[in-house]
Scaffold this motif. Structure first.
Motif, PDB file in Angstrom:
ATOM      1  N   VAL A  34      -1.454  -4.954  -2.503  1.00  0.00           N
ATOM      2  CA  VAL A  34      -0.224  -4.423  -3.097  1.00  0.00           C
ATOM      3  C   VAL A  34      -0.347  -4.727  -4.809  1.00  0.00           C
ATOM      4  O   VAL A  34      -1.156  -5.526  -5.035  1.00  0.00           O
ATOM      5  CB  VAL A  34       1.293  -5.008  -2.620  1.00  0.00           C
ATOM      6  N   ARG A  91      -0.508  -8.871   1.073  1.00  0.00           N
ATOM      7  CA  ARG A  91       0.837  -8.173   1.043  1.00  0.00           C
ATOM      8  C   ARG A  91       1.943  -9.065   0.285  1.00  0.00           C
ATOM      9  O   ARG A  91       2.851  -8.449   0.188  1.00  0.00           O
ATOM     10  CB  ARG A  91       1.193  -7.946   2.438  1.00  0.00           C
ATOM     11  N   ILE A 129       8.237  -7.140  -4.709  1.00  0.00           N
ATOM     12  CA  ILE A 129       7.599  -5.754  -4.817  1.00  0.00           C
ATOM     13  C   ILE A 129       8.916  -4.791  -5.385  1.00  0.00           C
ATOM     14  O   ILE A 129      10.065  -5.226  -4.831  1.00  0.00           O
ATOM     15  CB  ILE A 129       7.638  -5.169  -3.532  1.00  0.00           C
TER      16      ILE A 129
END
Length: 743
Positions: A237, A390, A398
């Motif tokens: 990510v 991740r 995120i």
């Protein structure tokens, strides 16, 4: 028997930069054979038609299929040693076969421009300034009345090993002052070979950060697999520390004496990548991209070819750079369409790099937060190692993605009231906002209010883009430019107005709304000048509070720690594209842009302005993320027999005549279809979405197959047919294998 036939290899097969899919035979005169040891990869001067050309030897031969009396002798040797290694020659030959492109054009594409023009493959000499004994002892105060000489001498005194002329110009030192000091006996000049200037030894200059558990697991895997060919997809990510992973792998390989090729999709990313690598490693690093001068590119090419450069950072064409000790190829942002050449020799640098690594038995690392469907398929089929990150590095999280419904809303300069309030609130916290709009210029259309006239390109079926600051109308397809009109050419009305927004207009409007805030625009127009991108990114890092406005150039790989809000002005662009890849690209772009927010300790937030907030693709992307979105997309592609499950080739024909291109492709299909395998499927011919471009009317035919062999056999038949027929009709054609543009 001629003298040439007394030599071991009386004939050579030469590649020439001409649009013909063949090599050319030439005799080797005895005089040349006795003085030179001919090898593949050397450049030679040969007669061609009524002139002479520079060519490259591809093979030595004992025989020629032509009448020996008709084969012309080569004129002269240009090199004493090959400029293309056997390894790269084999890569070029494979690329010419796979992409069905003229071998001469491929080989010359692999060479720097100056070598194509006949320049010697040698390092240039550069003058360096050094102090004489008298100059070392002289007090600078004695030159107080000559400040330019004083500055020059001071700079050279501070560099006991010498100051290059290039460094002197960077320091803005006056050349005339240096010459005067030389005449006074205070300085002397020493010519040095460019490759010896500033040699460094590979060692760390910065202590690497501690890796988290995910990063450590991935790094261990890559280190264990570093001595043989394998492809790893590093799917992390945005902000997960992908660069740090391959920096630690590179460190080990550099210690082992290996060279590393790091490929990036955009020129704008090279200064940022270079800076990060220079901070980390004290070793020779070279750049290869199109904003460099021809001489700079040749110098970089020679440094890599000599083995001096341990790290090579380059864009698409760097796939061909020579590197005798290559130990790893890293392809950053591997999903990016910039790796595909869309004109001329239509190769894909990612696929070419993988082929090259296979031949060298070295690893390839593909890195992306939004992997291409092709790479994901290879990972799902276990052909690539799928390494996932991740979690964001450090304490970053995120960013949240929020859909802003545009239906029924009155927009203020393209923004909802909610978006503008969010921007204001973010700036009040001394944070940065990124506005994303993938349209450069002031506006995409200029229209007359009275008669409806629209400013269109004379050579393409598109509207001209308004560029107010440059006072021009510009076609972004054929580069036609006109002065900005203020009177309608149809009805002479002065009521001309713009339709739609571009980055330049957004910059102007936000400057009026937020007068005290630095506003920085990053697009192709604002970064044309050399070093412009580096200066803009430096300004971004200098300001706590700022608004950044940009196109997709701003979406790729940049790290702006104080950006906490991203506003995507038009999240719907691409949702209803005629291209089956439209959804994939839209998802990649939204995810990449969103990833610029909240990359440090401060949380990030993303606003997606959309007229379709309930669209399944946008809902999936916001709630489940890119991986889930992509796997769903791959299921659809498989059901529809589309790439990457089927392989595809597009044949394009262009003619100034409206009907000729279509007629040519129709005739080709009629003549050849009976010879194609039943496993090959054809669609077309059909017209391109933009039918006329740069004055040429364009028609296409698409062929696809589940297996590559029948597809390439059909493509070869078409290539041979078109090469003969297009000459008679003077129609240009192009073959695009694994195309990314299908309309």
């Amino acid at each position: 028997m001629s003298e040439a036939l007394l030599t071991p290899y009386p004939f050579i097969k030469v590649a020439l930069p001409v649009p013909m899919r063949t090599l050319f035979d030439y005799k080797v005169p005895k005089a040349i054979a006795l003085r030179h040891e001919l090898k593949p990869g050397m450049r030679v001067k040969v007669p061609f038609g009524k002139s002479s050309r520079l060519g490259v030897i591809v093979a030595l031969s004992e025989h020629s299929d032509w009448d020996h009396e008709q084969v012309k002798p080569l004129t002269a040797m240009h090199d004493e040693r090959p400029v293309i290694t056997q390894e790269l020659m084999a890569l070029c030959e494979w690329a010419a076969r796979y992409y069905h492109h003229p071998i001469g054009d491929v080989i010359f594409h692999a060479l720097p421009v100056l070598l194509r023009k006949g320049e010697n493959a040698e390092f240039r000499t550069e003058n360096w300034w050094l102090t004489t004994d008298e100059g070392k002892a002289l007090s600078l105060e004695t030159l107080s009345r000559a400040p330019r000489q004083q500055d020059f001498l001071k700079a050279v005194q501070q560099h006991p090993h010498g100051l290059s002329q290039h460094a002197a110009s960077v320091l803005d030192l006056a050349p005339a002052a240096g010459k005067t000091l030389e005449e006074k006996g205070l300085l002397r000049r020493e010519p040095r070979s460019f490759n010896k200037a500033g040699e460094k030894h590979a060692h760390q200059t910065q202590v690497p950060p501690t890796l988290n558990t995910e990063q450590r697991h991935v790094t261990d895997h890559l280190l264990n697999a570093r001595h043989h060919f394998n492809v790893a997809l590093l799917d992390g990510v945005t902000g997960s520390g992908k660069t740090e992973v391959f920096l630690q792998v590179m460190e080990r390989l550099i210690v082992e004496g290996k060279q590393i090729l790091v490929m990036v999709p955009e020129i704008g990313l090279t200064p940022q990548t270079l800076k990060r690598f220079e901070i980390r490693f004290n070793t020779d690093i070279v750049l290869m991209h199109s904003n460099m001068s021809d001489r700079e590119r040749l110098d970089a090419w020679l440094l890599a070819a000599s083995g001096h450069a341990k790290i090579i950072i380059g864009t698409r064409s760097a796939a061909f750079i020579p590197a005798p000790n290559l130990g790893l190829i890293v392809i950053d942002e591997e999903h990016d369409t910039s790796y595909k050449q869309h004109e001329g020799f239509r190769y894909h640098a990612r696929d070419l790099a993988i082929k090259r690594a296979h031949a060298l038995d070295i690893p390839v690392l593909l890195a992306s937060a939004t992997p291409s469907y092709e790479s994901l398929t290879n990972a799902l089929q276990k052909k690539f190692a799928w390494l996932k990150l991740r979690k964001r590095a450090g304490n970053a999280h995120i960013p949240d993605m929020e859909r802003v419904d545009l239906r029924g809303k009155t927009l203020i300069h393209g923004f909802t009231e909610y978006a503008l309030a969010s921007i204001k609130f973010c700036l009040e916290r001394k944070e940065q906002v990124l506005i994303f709009l993938n349209r450069r210029g002031y506006a995409p259309t200029l229209m007359c209010h009275q008669c409806g006239w629209i400013a269109a390109c004379d050579h393409c079926d598109v509207n001209l883009t308004v560029h107010k600051r440059a006072n021009k109308l510009h076609c972004h397809h054929c580069d036609t430019q006109k002065a900005l009109l203020h009177t309608c050419p149809e009805c002479q009305s002065e009521e001309l107005f713009t339709v739609g927004e571009g980055t330049e207009q957004v910059e102007t409007q936000l400057s009026a709304l937020f007068k005290d805030v630095p506003i920085l625009r990053i697009d192709r127009d604002s970064t044309q000048r050399k070093s412009a991108m580096a200066k803009l990114t430096q300004k971004i890092h200098e300001h706590d509070q700022a608004i950044l406005i940009g196109t997709q150039m701003l979406a790729k790989g940049h790290h702006f720690p104080n950006v906490t809000l991203v506003v995507i002005m038009d999240a719907d662009a691409g949702l209803f594209s005629p291209d089956f890849r439209g959804m994939e690209r839209t998802a990649q772009l939204i995810t990449q842009v969103a990833g610029r927010a909240g990359r440090a300790k401060k949380p990030g937030h993303v606003l997606l302005q959309t007229y379709h907030p309930d669209h399944a693709a946008i809902e999936c992307l916001c709630h489940l993320g890119y991986e889930h979105f992509a796997i769903d997309g791959l299921s659809e592609r498989k059901a529809l027999s589309l790439p990457p499950f089927y392989h595809q080739v597009i044949v394009r024909a262009e003619s100034s005549n409206e009907q000729e291109a279509m007629q040519l492709l129709n005739a080709m299909r009629h003549d050849l279809e009976p010879y194609f395998s039943k496993d090959v499927y054809l669609v077309g011919p059909y017209t391109a979405i933009i039918v006329r471009k740069a004055g040429q009317h364009r028609a296409l035919i698409s062929i696809k197959a589940a297996q590559r062999a029948p597809l390439h056999h059909a493509t070869q038949l078409m290539s041979d047919w078109l090469e003969q027929s297009s000459k008679q009709h003077r129609i240009r054609f192009a073959i695009d294998v694994d195309p990314l543009e299908t309309y």
